[in-house]
Design a protein around this motif. Sequence first.
Motif, PDB file in Angstrom:
ATOM      1  N   TRP A 271       0.864  -1.173   0.000  1.00  0.00           N
ATOM      2  CA  TRP A 271       0.000   0.000   0.000  1.00  0.00           C
ATOM      3  C   TRP A 271       0.899   1.222   0.000  1.00  0.00           C
ATOM      4  CZ3 TRP A 271      -5.412   0.626   0.430  1.00  0.00           C
ATOM      5  CH2 TRP A 271      -6.137  -0.556   0.523  1.00  0.00           C
ATOM      6  N   ALA A 272       0.579   2.207  -0.821  1.00  0.00           N
ATOM      7  CA  ALA A 272       1.383   3.431  -0.862  1.00  0.00           C
ATOM      8  C   ALA A 272       0.468   4.648  -0.910  1.00  0.00           C
ATOM      9  CB  ALA A 272       2.303   3.420  -2.071  1.00  0.00           C
ATOM     10  N   TYR A 273       0.808   5.647  -0.101  1.00  0.00           N
ATOM     11  CA  TYR A 273       0.129   6.938  -0.099  1.00  0.00           C
ATOM     12  C   TYR A 273       0.995   7.857  -0.947  1.00  0.00           C
ATOM     13  CZ  TYR A 273      -1.710  11.353   1.769  1.00  0.00           C
ATOM     14  OH  TYR A 273      -2.267  12.595   1.917  1.00  0.00           O
ATOM     15  N   VAL A 274       0.454   8.370  -2.048  1.00  0.00           N
ATOM     16  CA  VAL A 274       1.237   9.157  -2.999  1.00  0.00           C
ATOM     17  C   VAL A 274       0.611  10.534  -3.160  1.00  0.00           C
ATOM     18  CG1 VAL A 274       2.130   9.262  -5.360  1.00  0.00           C
ATOM     19  CG2 VAL A 274       1.852   7.037  -4.240  1.00  0.00           C
ATOM     20  N   GLU A 275       1.410  11.583  -2.974  1.00  0.00           N
ATOM     21  CA  GLU A 275       0.974  12.948  -3.236  1.00  0.00           C
ATOM     22  C   GLU A 275       1.664  13.426  -4.510  1.00  0.00           C
ATOM     23  OE1 GLU A 275       2.051  15.150   0.271  1.00  0.00           O
ATOM     24  OE2 GLU A 275       0.217  14.547   1.308  1.00  0.00           O
TER      25      GLU A 275
ATOM     26  N   SER B 105       3.774  -6.384 -10.947  1.00  0.00           N
ATOM     27  CA  SER B 105       2.663  -6.302  -9.998  1.00  0.00           C
ATOM     28  C   SER B 105       1.397  -5.784 -10.661  1.00  0.00           C
ATOM     29  CB  SER B 105       3.023  -5.355  -8.847  1.00  0.00           C
ATOM     30  OG  SER B 105       4.178  -5.788  -8.193  1.00  0.00           O
ATOM     31  N   GLU B 106       0.269  -6.325 -10.233  1.00  0.00           N
ATOM     32  CA  GLU B 106      -1.020  -5.769 -10.584  1.00  0.00           C
ATOM     33  C   GLU B 106      -1.216  -4.533  -9.702  1.00  0.00           C
ATOM     34  OE1 GLU B 106      -5.522  -7.565 -11.029  1.00  0.00           O
ATOM     35  OE2 GLU B 106      -3.974  -8.740 -10.051  1.00  0.00           O
ATOM     36  N   GLN B 107      -1.866  -3.497 -10.213  1.00  0.00           N
ATOM     37  CA  GLN B 107      -2.007  -2.253  -9.460  1.00  0.00           C
ATOM     38  C   GLN B 107      -3.459  -1.792  -9.438  1.00  0.00           C
ATOM     39  OE1 GLN B 107       0.534   0.888 -10.893  1.00  0.00           O
ATOM     40  NE2 GLN B 107      -0.373   2.433  -9.580  1.00  0.00           N
ATOM     41  N   ILE B 108      -3.884  -1.352  -8.260  1.00  0.00           N
ATOM     42  CA  ILE B 108      -5.169  -0.672  -8.114  1.00  0.00           C
ATOM     43  C   ILE B 108      -4.857   0.688  -7.513  1.00  0.00           C
ATOM     44  CG2 ILE B 108      -7.391  -0.631  -6.936  1.00  0.00           C
ATOM     45  CD1 ILE B 108      -7.324  -3.692  -7.007  1.00  0.00           C
ATOM     46  N   ALA B 109      -5.328   1.742  -8.161  1.00  0.00           N
ATOM     47  CA  ALA B 109      -5.088   3.102  -7.689  1.00  0.00           C
ATOM     48  C   ALA B 109      -6.431   3.745  -7.357  1.00  0.00           C
ATOM     49  CB  ALA B 109      -4.360   3.918  -8.746  1.00  0.00           C
ATOM     50  N   TYR B 110      -6.551   4.206  -6.117  1.00  0.00           N
ATOM     51  CA  TYR B 110      -7.735   4.951  -5.688  1.00  0.00           C
ATOM     52  C   TYR B 110      -7.334   6.414  -5.596  1.00  0.00           C
ATOM     53  CZ  TYR B 110     -11.261   7.004  -2.645  1.00  0.00           C
ATOM     54  OH  TYR B 110     -12.226   7.829  -2.117  1.00  0.00           O
ATOM     55  N   VAL B 111      -7.936   7.245  -6.432  1.00  0.00           N
ATOM     56  CA  VAL B 111      -7.654   8.678  -6.414  1.00  0.00           C
ATOM     57  C   VAL B 111      -8.517   9.299  -5.319  1.00  0.00           C
ATOM     58  CG1 VAL B 111      -7.609  10.817  -7.740  1.00  0.00           C
ATOM     59  CG2 VAL B 111      -7.102   8.640  -8.874  1.00  0.00           C
ATOM     60  N   VAL B 112      -7.868   9.715  -4.248  1.00  0.00           N
ATOM     61  CA  VAL B 112      -8.575  10.288  -3.107  1.00  0.00           C
ATOM     62  C   VAL B 112      -9.080  11.680  -3.452  1.00  0.00           C
ATOM     63  CG1 VAL B 112      -8.349  11.007  -0.688  1.00  0.00           C
ATOM     64  CG2 VAL B 112      -7.172   8.940  -1.500  1.00  0.00           C
ATOM     65  N   ARG B 113      -8.191  12.485  -4.056  1.00  0.00           N
ATOM     66  CA  ARG B 113      -8.598  13.828  -4.477  1.00  0.00           C
ATOM     67  C   ARG B 113      -7.689  14.264  -5.624  1.00  0.00           C
ATOM     68  NH1 ARG B 113      -4.837  17.475  -2.425  1.00  0.00           N
ATOM     69  NH2 ARG B 113      -3.860  16.819  -0.476  1.00  0.00           N
ATOM     70  N   GLY B 114      -8.167  15.239  -6.372  1.00  0.00           N
ATOM     71  CA  GLY B 114      -7.402  15.754  -7.502  1.00  0.00           C
ATOM     72  C   GLY B 114      -7.862  15.160  -8.819  1.00  0.00           C
ATOM     73  N   LYS B 115      -7.091  15.454  -9.867  1.00  0.00           N
ATOM     74  CA  LYS B 115      -7.412  14.988 -11.213  1.00  0.00           C
ATOM     75  C   LYS B 115      -6.114  14.563 -11.890  1.00  0.00           C
ATOM     76  CE  LYS B 115     -10.417  17.401 -13.550  1.00  0.00           C
ATOM     77  NZ  LYS B 115     -11.065  18.390 -14.444  1.00  0.00           N
ATOM     78  N   LEU B 116      -6.112  13.348 -12.466  1.00  0.00           N
ATOM     79  CA  LEU B 116      -4.919  12.779 -13.095  1.00  0.00           C
ATOM     80  C   LEU B 116      -5.227  12.327 -14.512  1.00  0.00           C
ATOM     81  CD1 LEU B 116      -3.888  10.426 -10.162  1.00  0.00           C
ATOM     82  CD2 LEU B 116      -2.852  12.625 -10.720  1.00  0.00           C
TER      83      LEU B 116
ATOM     84  N   GLU C 282      -4.163  18.385 -11.430  1.00  0.00           N
ATOM     85  CA  GLU C 282      -4.384  19.151 -10.207  1.00  0.00           C
ATOM     86  C   GLU C 282      -3.540  18.488  -9.119  1.00  0.00           C
ATOM     87  OE1 GLU C 282      -9.191  19.896 -10.967  1.00  0.00           O
ATOM     88  OE2 GLU C 282      -8.542  18.704  -9.261  1.00  0.00           O
ATOM     89  N   ASP C 283      -3.326  19.182  -8.005  1.00  0.00           N
ATOM     90  CA  ASP C 283      -2.712  18.512  -6.860  1.00  0.00           C
ATOM     91  C   ASP C 283      -3.571  17.291  -6.555  1.00  0.00           C
ATOM     92  OD1 ASP C 283      -0.843  20.546  -6.693  1.00  0.00           O
ATOM     93  OD2 ASP C 283      -1.754  21.499  -4.946  1.00  0.00           O
ATOM     94  N   ALA C 284      -2.914  16.155  -6.286  1.00  0.00           N
ATOM     95  CA  ALA C 284      -3.671  14.916  -6.122  1.00  0.00           C
ATOM     96  C   ALA C 284      -3.078  14.041  -5.020  1.00  0.00           C
ATOM     97  CB  ALA C 284      -3.696  14.143  -7.434  1.00  0.00           C
ATOM     98  N   VAL C 285      -3.939  13.215  -4.458  1.00  0.00           N
ATOM     99  CA  VAL C 285      -3.543  12.181  -3.505  1.00  0.00           C
ATOM    100  C   VAL C 285      -4.080  10.862  -4.041  1.00  0.00           C
ATOM    101  CG1 VAL C 285      -3.842  11.268  -1.178  1.00  0.00           C
ATOM    102  CG2 VAL C 285      -3.502  13.722  -1.524  1.00  0.00           C
ATOM    103  N   VAL C 286      -3.204   9.844  -4.062  1.00  0.00           N
ATOM    104  CA  VAL C 286      -3.568   8.529  -4.586  1.00  0.00           C
ATOM    105  C   VAL C 286      -3.158   7.471  -3.573  1.00  0.00           C
ATOM    106  CG1 VAL C 286      -3.239   6.896  -6.487  1.00  0.00           C
ATOM    107  CG2 VAL C 286      -3.122   9.349  -6.934  1.00  0.00           C
ATOM    108  N   LEU C 287      -4.030   6.495  -3.358  1.00  0.00           N
ATOM    109  CA  LEU C 287      -3.671   5.299  -2.603  1.00  0.00           C
ATOM    110  C   LEU C 287      -3.457   4.193  -3.627  1.00  0.00           C
ATOM    111  CD1 LEU C 287      -6.227   5.369   0.341  1.00  0.00           C
ATOM    112  CD2 LEU C 287      -3.819   6.034   0.383  1.00  0.00           C
ATOM    113  N   ASP C 288      -2.206   3.727  -3.743  1.00  0.00           N
ATOM    114  CA  ASP C 288      -1.858   2.664  -4.676  1.00  0.00           C
ATOM    115  C   ASP C 288      -1.717   1.348  -3.936  1.00  0.00           C
ATOM    116  OD1 ASP C 288      -1.670   3.796  -7.269  1.00  0.00           O
ATOM    117  OD2 ASP C 288       0.251   4.711  -6.762  1.00  0.00           O
ATOM    118  N   VAL C 289      -2.219   0.288  -4.539  1.00  0.00           N
ATOM    119  CA  VAL C 289      -2.031  -1.064  -4.019  1.00  0.00           C
ATOM    120  C   VAL C 289      -1.358  -1.869  -5.122  1.00  0.00           C
ATOM    121  CG1 VAL C 289      -3.144  -3.124  -3.110  1.00  0.00           C
ATOM    122  CG2 VAL C 289      -4.122  -0.869  -2.630  1.00  0.00           C
TER     123      VAL C 289
END
Length: 90
Positions: free
Chosen positions: A3-7, A21-32, A69-76
């Motif tokens: 699990w990674a918290y990415v700003e 690795s397989e990846q799942i990314a949850y965009v907490v906020r922002g636009k990518l 935009e400024d963004a926060v992502v939780l990557d698995v």
Amino acid sequence: MLWAYVELAKGCHVASHFHDSEQIAYVVRGKLLWRLGEEGTDGFSEVVVEGGTVIHLPSNVPHSVTALEDAVVLDVLSPPGEMGVDRQVR
């Protein structure tokens, strides 16, 4: 799994890469802007992902990300492995 918290600051670009690795990314906020697949092939696509959205990346699929935009992502990543941001020069 990892699990990674990415700003990502607006304008940040994570260069094209792929990993076993397989990846799942949850965009907490922002636009990518995600670029998926190998550019110039039929499998290439671009998708804008905003806060509250999940994106799934199968293993070994080339992808890059640009923060619109400024963004926060939780990557698995499963199994755990190196992420694209780990490979970039700072």
